[in-house]
Design a protein around this motif. Structure first.
Motif, PDB file in Angstrom:
ATOM      1  N   ARG A 111       0.829  -1.204   0.000  1.00 54.98           N
ATOM      2  CA  ARG A 111       0.000   0.000   0.000  1.00 54.98           C
ATOM      3  C   ARG A 111       0.869   1.262   0.000  1.00 54.98           C
ATOM      4  N   GLY A 112       0.510   2.185  -0.843  1.00 53.86           N
ATOM      5  CA  GLY A 112       1.266   3.423  -0.972  1.00 53.86           C
ATOM      6  C   GLY A 112       2.384   3.356  -1.991  1.00 53.86           C
ATOM      7  N   LEU A 113       2.631   2.152  -2.557  1.00 55.45           N
ATOM      8  CA  LEU A 113       3.704   2.003  -3.554  1.00 55.45           C
ATOM      9  C   LEU A 113       3.093   1.690  -4.914  1.00 55.45           C
ATOM     10  N   THR A 114       3.952   1.391  -5.889  1.00 55.45           N
ATOM     11  CA  THR A 114       3.492   1.262  -7.266  1.00 55.45           C
ATOM     12  C   THR A 114       4.005  -0.033  -7.898  1.00 55.45           C
ATOM     13  N   ARG A 115       3.385  -0.362  -9.020  1.00 55.41           N
ATOM     14  CA  ARG A 115       3.877  -1.477  -9.833  1.00 55.41           C
ATOM     15  C   ARG A 115       3.719  -1.094 -11.303  1.00 55.41           C
ATOM     16  N   THR A 116       4.812  -1.167 -12.053  1.00 55.83           N
ATOM     17  CA  THR A 116       4.773  -0.875 -13.483  1.00 55.83           C
ATOM     18  C   THR A 116       4.208  -2.079 -14.227  1.00 55.83           C
ATOM     19  N   LEU A 117       3.233  -1.828 -15.093  1.00 54.68           N
ATOM     20  CA  LEU A 117       2.586  -2.890 -15.846  1.00 54.68           C
ATOM     21  C   LEU A 117       2.915  -2.756 -17.331  1.00 54.68           C
ATOM     22  N   THR A 118       2.908  -3.883 -18.010  1.00 53.35           N
ATOM     23  CA  THR A 118       3.088  -3.890 -19.460  1.00 53.35           C
ATOM     24  C   THR A 118       1.891  -4.586 -20.091  1.00 53.35           C
ATOM     25  N   ALA A 119       1.505  -4.136 -21.267  1.00 55.28           N
ATOM     26  CA  ALA A 119       0.413  -4.746 -22.024  1.00 55.28           C
ATOM     27  C   ALA A 119       0.924  -5.075 -23.415  1.00 55.28           C
ATOM     28  N   THR A 120       0.956  -6.354 -23.743  1.00 54.35           N
ATOM     29  CA  THR A 120       1.440  -6.812 -25.043  1.00 54.35           C
ATOM     30  C   THR A 120       0.246  -7.263 -25.867  1.00 54.35           C
TER      31      THR A 120
END
Length: 892
Positions: free
Chosen positions: A412-421
């Protein structure tokens, strides 16, 4: 390298299935599967990856399951390579799949002449054309073959060839692009030669162009690369063939013909050679006692009875995390997977498996090669399929950095980079940038960065014109602790780099990767470069040739921090000065005059007559000698006698697995320092268990064993706050009931403060008391001596029982402190199983360790972990159905 495989989504399902003893026995015939992932690569092709715990080893297995029932226009398995040794990935990148087709995956192929031409030892066919025949000496060789319709089978392939000389004389062709020339007769080499340099001809040769002799025969031509297209090099061995070839003159007509022949059935469209039959007509084969029947990395191909389903299998080996399989074990596994027939391909360091993914443009490495990096090989098998329309039909959404469990969660309070292929209906690549949205505990910004807002489940969506892809995510609590995946990084020289990741833990000990954007780094920027690696981690490189330092990472949201020690430059740290050489014991070992003081002499006797083992001398130290954890190489001084004997350094990894560093043949006299690099894969720390010499008869004197190591200094020390379950006497008494952990008490003694006492004897079987199922685990046997398998079977049975009992609210695993018996993988698996049990059933779990050196209390994945001090009396208050923590602990 591949990411860790997650557990099956719902542990409760298999736990309930195990309630049937017959089902459990069938499932656990030789071991248990501990994790599995699967992904569809294309219609008719999927990747299955799974881990297993056997009685004596861990295993990692990847298999490509291929359905070729689509015929000529569907999925095909083809010959890969043939242009000289290269990695499977390099060969796959250059493979000509044909118009409208794409490459989906690949494995390595045939055994090859590793010390010579590096050409395949078996036959090879592409598009129905013979590329190379088996090595001379066999009429035919085993191979896996595929027809034009994709149907596969195991067969034997041989050579039917001829050489027509001037005057119409016809002679048999004994070899065609074979790894080794024949002892007698003619051999031909063409532009299809699949090895490196051509083999030593050992006789005269002549070049043919357009069916005629291009130049006069050359005696003993030099070894060279493959002939040019349109040119055939004809070699001759033996008196008759040599005389006939020597009589040829430029312009003479000479015709060379070569075609494949089978023992039965049609000639396949594509084929790669192999060696041992693993399954024949549905029966696994027994190879016990054969030279190659040792545990090793393995590659195999299996077929269903109708040949329509193909399994390309890679088993990792020679690693602590995967010990490999014997041939007999591999055959049994292939049979369990459903193979009606199966063949062993080249294994060891050659074992390689590549697989694609939805929307990917090229397959990637899935297994972990035992050499640390993929080995160049001469051929393999490649899977191709129709390319698809290229019209967007969906998205494959993934966290940047991989599909491992740490990346599927966000604190909580942090991030996650996502990719969409993007992918089309055939799962091939398709262009189209998506828009992002989320439901549940977070949001996604336009750049595809997920922001975790509140604990719970969340789903990220990538959408475009009615096309969608989704990724479930778990949002944990805020980060309470931060740890790097490595506590020290040592670099050998300026410009070298190494990577690490940061892992954060919430208050329940649940872990998630922490990305660079969520932390602030402090380090000496005049000495180090630290940057994001583009995959959610960090890369460290040195700006100077020699330095030590510290890196501090702090989570921006909460201030949780961690440190990492850094060092660059190598220094030789003494390991064994051999001043105590008189105490080293073994055959052929003795104290001797060393380079500066005392040394160790190893006298290799003359080789024993066959079939006895070769000669060797060895010495073991009085006790194992530890190596520095970050050591890059081991060096020692060797006084040689020019005999050619080879010195070896024997090591053991952290789990006790043996490792040997082999030195060069000592062709010198006097003292010389040799350096032997350490391979990257063994589990550190390593210990020196012995020195040896083998090969030629001779006497070597060894001295001053050292380890070249970067000077990082000690790892940072971490201090954690006491866990909330640690309470005083009043807190423990406030629970509905109590139990104690400590020394045994006389039967006549009363325990007014506890319902019962758990001791180190652990003789009591599993039992349930007031809503808590207690499972004693016997830690008397090591993980890889059958102990781990027995313990995990007991755990699975206890989980099944606790899951189905309405009156059971918690499971407590009780074990004796035994760090040398329980390896790190078993300990992690125990926590994973209990954590999954907790999440899927809503019930509680704890691990109680008896007889530890000191008291500790904490939690991992929500599982309480308490170690009771040896000799003390630790009191527990319990309430299996409490709203919060269900245990309170008073240290003894």
């Amino acid at each position: 390298m591949p990411t860790p495989r997650p557990l099956l989504p719902v542990l409760l399902a298999w736990a309930l299935a195990l309630s049937s003893p017959a089902a459990a026995a069938a499932a656990d015939d030789t071991g248990i599967e501990t994790a599995r992932t699967a992904r569809q690569i294309a219609p008719g092709v999927r990747l299955e990856s799974y881990d297993r715990l056997e009685s004596d080893r861990w295993l990692r297995i990847d298999e490509l399951v291929v359905d070729t029932s689509g015929g000529t226009g569907g999925v095909r398995v083809e010959y890969l390579g043939g242009d000289g040794p290269e990695t499977v990935a390099e060969a796959a990148a250059r493979h000509r799949a044909g118009p409208g087709r794409r490459v989906l995956g690949a494995v390595n192929g045939d055994f090859f002449d590793v010390r010579g031409s590096r050409a395949p030892l078996g036959p090879g066919l592409r598009d129905g054309r013979l590329l190379h025949s088996p090595a001379p000496g066999t009429a035919s060789a085993p191979a896996v073959g595929f027809g034009p319709d994709g149907r596969g089978r195991i067969l034997r392939l041989g050579l039917a060839g001829s050489v027509t000389l001037p005057g119409g004389r016809v002679r048999p062709l004994a070899g065609f692009n074979a790894a080794r020339p024949p002892a007698e007769g003619f051999a031909a080499y063409t532009a299809d030669w699949p090895g490196a340099a051509l083999p030593d001809p050992g006789g005269p040769a002549v070049e043919l162009r357009g069916g005629r002799v291009a130049a006069a025969p050359v005696r003993e031509p030099a070894r060279r690369a493959r002939p040019a297209p349109g040119t055939t090099l004809l070699l001759a061995r033996g008196a008759t063939a040599t005389a006939e070839l020597a009589a040829l003159r430029p312009g003479d007509a000479v015709a060379v013909a070569a075609r494949p022949v089978t023992g039965a059935g049609p000639v396949p469209w594509a084929a790669v050679g192999g060696r041992e039959a693993l399954v024949v007509a549905g029966v696994p084969q027994d190879h016990d006692g054969e030279p190659n029947d040792t545990a090793a990395p393995r590659t195999a191909v299996g077929f269903s009875r109708d040949g329509r389903q193909v399994r390309l299998v890679a088993v990792d080996g020679r690693q602590r995390d995967s010990g490999g399989l014997t041939l007999t074990g591999l055959g049994r596994m292939m049979h369990r997977l459903g193979a009606y027939e199966a063949l062993n391909l080249d294994g060891g360091g050659s074992t390689t498996l590549l697989a694609g993914a939805a929307g990917a443009t090229a397959p990637v490495l899935e297994n972990t090669p035992s050499d640390g990096t993929p080995r160049p090989v001469p051929n393999g098998l490649v899977i191709t399929a129709p390319a698809g329309s290229g019209r967007l039909a969906g998205y494959r959404v993934e966290p940047l950095g991989g599909a491992g469990p740490d990346f599927g969660r966000v604190l909580r309070g942090l991030t996650r980079t996502l990719t969409a292929t993007g992918h089309d209906a055939a799962l091939g690549p398709a262009p189209g940038a998506p828009s992002w949205s989320a439901a549940g505990g977070g949001s996604v910004d336009p750049a595809g960065v997920f922001h975790a807002l509140r604990p719970g489940s969340a789903t990220a969506y990538a959408r475009r014109i009615g096309v969608e892809g989704a990724l479930p995510l778990d949002v944990l609590g805020p980060p309470a602790r931060l740890r790097p995946t490595r506590d020290r990084i040592g670099l050998a020289e300026r410009g070298e780099s190494a990577g690490f990741r940061l892992v954060g833990y919430d208050a329940q000990g649940a872990a998630a990767a922490v990305e660079p954007r969520d932390v602030t780094l402090r380090f000496d920027r005049s000495r180090w470069n630290v940057t994001g690696d583009g995959r959610g981690g960090f890369t460290v490189s040195a700006r100077t040739a020699r330095a030590t330092g510290m890196l501090r990472a702090t989570v921006n949201a909460t201030g949780a921090s961690a440190e990492l020690a850094l060092g660059v430059g190598l220094e030789a740290l003494p390991v064994a000065a051999l001043e105590d050489a008189a105490r080293w014991t073994g055959p052929g070992a003795a104290e001797a005059e060393g380079r500066s003081s005392r040394g160790l002499a190893l006298s290799v006797p003359a080789p024993a007559p066959a079939p006895l083992a070769g000669s060797a001398a060895s010495a073991a130290p009085p006790r194992p000698v530890p190596l520095p954890e970050l050591a890059r190489s081991v060096s020692l001084w060797v006084a040689g006698d020019g005999s050619g004997a080879r010195p070896d350094v024997r090591l053991a990894d952290a789990g006790g697995a043996a490792l040997t560093l082999r030195g060069p043949a000592v062709d010198w006299t006097g003292w010389r320092r040799i350096t032997l690099p350490l391979p990257p894969l063994p589990e550190r720390p390593l210990t020196l268990t012995g020195l040896s010499a083998s090969g030629a008869r001779g006497r070597l004197v060894l001295d001053a064993v050292a380890a070249e190591t970067p000077p990082t200094g000690p790892a940072p020390a971490y201090r954690t706050r006491p866990d909330p379950v640690v309470a005083g006497a009043a807190g423990v008494r406030a629970r509905p009931w109590r139990f104690a952990v400590g020394p045994a008490v006389p039967a006549s003694a009363r325990n007014p403060d506890a319902d019962f006492v758990l001791t180190g004897a652990m003789e009591r079987p599993a039992f349930t008391h007031r809503g808590v199922r207690f499972l004693p685990l016997d830690t008397g046997r090591a993980t890889l001596d059958g102990g781990g398998l027995g313990r995990m079977r007991s755990l699975r049975a206890a989980l099944a029982a606790a899951a189905r009992e309405p009156g059971t609210g918690a499971l407590a695993v009780v074990r004796q402190y035994a760090p040398r018996a329980v390896d790190r993988k078993e300990a992690a698996l125990l926590t994973r199983y209990l954590g999954e049990f907790r999440r899927t059933t809503g019930k509680r779990a704890a691990v109680i360790t008896v007889g530890a050196p000191r008291f500790t209390a904490g939690r991992s994945e929500g599982v309480l972990e308490v170690s009771a001090r040896r000799g003390g009396r630790t009191l527990f208050g319990a309430d299996a159905f409490a709203a919060g923590d269900w245990l309170s602990v008073r240290p003894g």
